[in-house]
Design a protein around this motif. Structure first.
Motif, PDB file in Angstrom:
ATOM      1  N   ARG A   1      26.972  15.065 -37.583  1.00  0.00           N
ATOM      2  CA  ARG A   1      28.138  14.172 -37.545  1.00  0.00           C
ATOM      3  C   ARG A   1      29.363  14.821 -36.898  1.00  0.00           C
ATOM      4  NH1 ARG A   1      28.136  11.577 -43.658  1.00  0.00           N
ATOM      5  NH2 ARG A   1      26.089  10.539 -43.556  1.00  0.00           N
TER       6      ARG A   1
ATOM      7  N   ASN B   1      29.912  15.742 -33.972  1.00  0.00           N
ATOM      8  CA  ASN B   1      30.285  15.203 -32.668  1.00  0.00           C
ATOM      9  C   ASN B   1      30.957  13.834 -32.753  1.00  0.00           C
ATOM     10  OD1 ASN B   1      28.135  13.708 -33.491  1.00  0.00           O
ATOM     11  ND2 ASN B   1      26.802  14.181 -31.735  1.00  0.00           N
ATOM     12  N   THR B   2      30.961  13.226 -33.970  1.00  0.00           N
ATOM     13  CA  THR B   2      31.630  11.934 -34.133  1.00  0.00           C
ATOM     14  C   THR B   2      33.130  12.097 -34.363  1.00  0.00           C
ATOM     15  OG1 THR B   2      31.272  11.899 -36.530  1.00  0.00           O
ATOM     16  CG2 THR B   2      29.539  10.963 -35.140  1.00  0.00           C
TER      17      THR B   2
END
Length: 469
Positions: free
Chosen positions: A109, A111-112
């Motif tokens: 997550r 990279n979110t």
């Protein structure tokens, strides 16, 4: 400043006690509710923040432990990072950076997170470098940065989505706001009820007072019926009613006596004038009539002058000029003034004692002359009037005037200082009945006291006490 000016400058619509008590009650309730609400909110916010910090600190310790293993196990590090992915409350993010800033391992997550996400700068203690950041998409994150305890040193970046907690606190704030408003509404209603109920005895007292007129001064309040705070007021009001009742009675009696005193000389003047005008008379006859009228004018003037003096004395409009007087010399001077009348009536005057006092010389002479004249007039031939002066231990001076006259009945003593009061029911033409009233007023101006004791058939004693300067 006059009373008129004071009333003019005062607020035209002063707040009632009910309004003031209600305002104070509401203000107090508001402050209490605000303090309690703030405390509860801060307690909840602090508890949630501490729990989040403890969770992130624990994760950092676990990651540090994995990083200390040799050789570095990237798969186990990824497994350790993935354990926080299935949190029931919010998202979990972590990243391990090497010395050059490249990512060794991170949660899927990570990279979110938007590029605007700013982790705090690296410091020695992870507990002191946390940061709460609100993202543009509405999420709220708690971010923390720590370093590993290995060589070479890695950097641990970890974050926790606390949007649910931020929403919880926002809802809690709204609920507290509504609770405050509803609490203030009920507090206002309770304040009005309590204030009116608490002041109901005062309102009843006011209604009772409004119904009292000059003819109903005997309708006093019952202090036992009122609460402790109004007990003293009710007692003072009853005392005021007694004073007013006494004053009205005295005023009624004074008006009747004044009318009687003025009617006699005025009737004499009118009678003599009518007789004089009934027929032509010689110059000598007119002269005799005018001389007789002059005596009546003098009597009227004396009555008016005495009444004006008493009025000024009661309003404290007479300025005292106290000086140190030789009491014995003043007594002897008073005896010399009245000596001719005493010899004519066959009364012997005696002076005794020594002492000094502080008093207004002119007013003191007037006191002595009134007392001596009264004593000589009521002492039969062969009697005596004794004047004495004595200094007390506390510095006060006692002056007594004692005669061997007919005395006064005990029932008359309380009224002797009333204006126009005479012991005999038959009013004589001599005197105005104001002599002892003048004595009492002058002694009051000096702050002294006057006491009369008498026994019927055995004489009268008047005791004057002048305080020290």
């Amino acid at each position: 400043m006059s009373l008129k000016n004071v009333n003019h400058d005062a607020s035209p619509n002063p707040w009632s006690i009910t309004t003031r008590l209600t305002g104070l009650y509401i203000g107090s309730a508001t402050l209490i509710l605000l303090v309690i609400g703030f405390y509860l909110y801060q307690s909840l916010a602090t508890t949630l923040a501490q729990d989040n910090k403890q969770f992130l600190s624990k994760e950092i310790q676990l990651l540090r432990g994995v990083l200390q293993e040799q050789p570095l196990n990237i798969e186990r590090l990824a497994d350790e990072q993935s354990e926080g992915l299935n949190l029931p409350t919010g998202g979990y993010y972590s990243r391990i950076l090497d010395e050059s800033g490249h990512s060794l391992s991170e949660t899927p997550r990570m990279n979110t997170l938007p590029s605007a996400t700013q982790f705090p700068a690296l410091s020695g203690m992870p507990e002191t470098n946390e940061r709460v950041q609100k993202l543009a998409d509405g999420r709220t994150l708690m971010l923390m940065t720590a370093s590993s305890k290995t060589t070479p040193q890695q950097t641990i970046q970890i974050g926790l989505d606390i949007s649910h907690e931020a929403a919880l606190l926002a809802a809690y704030r709204r609920n507290l706001g509504w609770a405050l408003l509803i609490g203030l509404l009920f507090s206002s209603m309770a304040a009005i009820f309590v204030a009116r109920r608490g002041l109901s005895p005062l309102a009843e007292m006011t209604r009772h007072i409004e119904g009292i007129t000059a003819t109903q001064l005997n309708e006093q309040l019952d202090p036992a019926y009122y609460p402790k705070e109004l007990f003293t007021m009710a007692f003072a009001f009853n005392a005021m009613l007694l004073r007013l009742s006494k004053s009205f009675a005295q005023l009624t009696q004074f008006s009747a006596d004044l009318a009687h005193e003025l009617r006699t000389p005025i009737n004499n003047l009118m009678g003599e004038s009518e007789v004089a005008l009934s027929r032509p008379r010689s110059a000598d006859e007119y002269r005799q009539i005018l001389e007789s009228n002059l005596e009546e004018y003098g009597r009227l003037s004396q009555i008016i002058e005495t009444l004006l003096f008493l009025a000024r004395a009661e309003n404290i409009e007479i300025a005292l000029h106290k000086t140190r007087l030789d009491g014995r010399s003043e007594l002897e001077a008073g005896c010399s003034y009245i000596e001719a009348l005493a010899e004519e009536n066959g009364v012997r005057l005696i002076c005794q004692g020594q002492g000094f006092l502080y008093a207004d010389a002119q007013l003191f002479k007037r006191v002595l002359s009134n007392l001596l004249l009264n004593a000589v007039q009521h002492t039969p031939a062969g009697g005596e009037v004794c004047l004495s002066i004595q200094t007390a231990d506390d510095g006060s001076v006692d002056i007594s005037v004692q005669d061997s006259g007919c005395g006064i009945g005990a029932e008359h003593l309380p009224k002797l200082f009333d204006r126009f009061y005479r012991v005999s029911s038959a009013r004589s033409e001599e005197g105005t009945g104001l002599g002892l009233a003048i004595v009492k007023s002058i002694m009051d101006l000096h702050g002294g006291t006057t006491v009369i004791t008498s026994e019927f058939g055995r004489g009268t004693l008047v005791m004057l006490r002048f305080t020290s300067e």
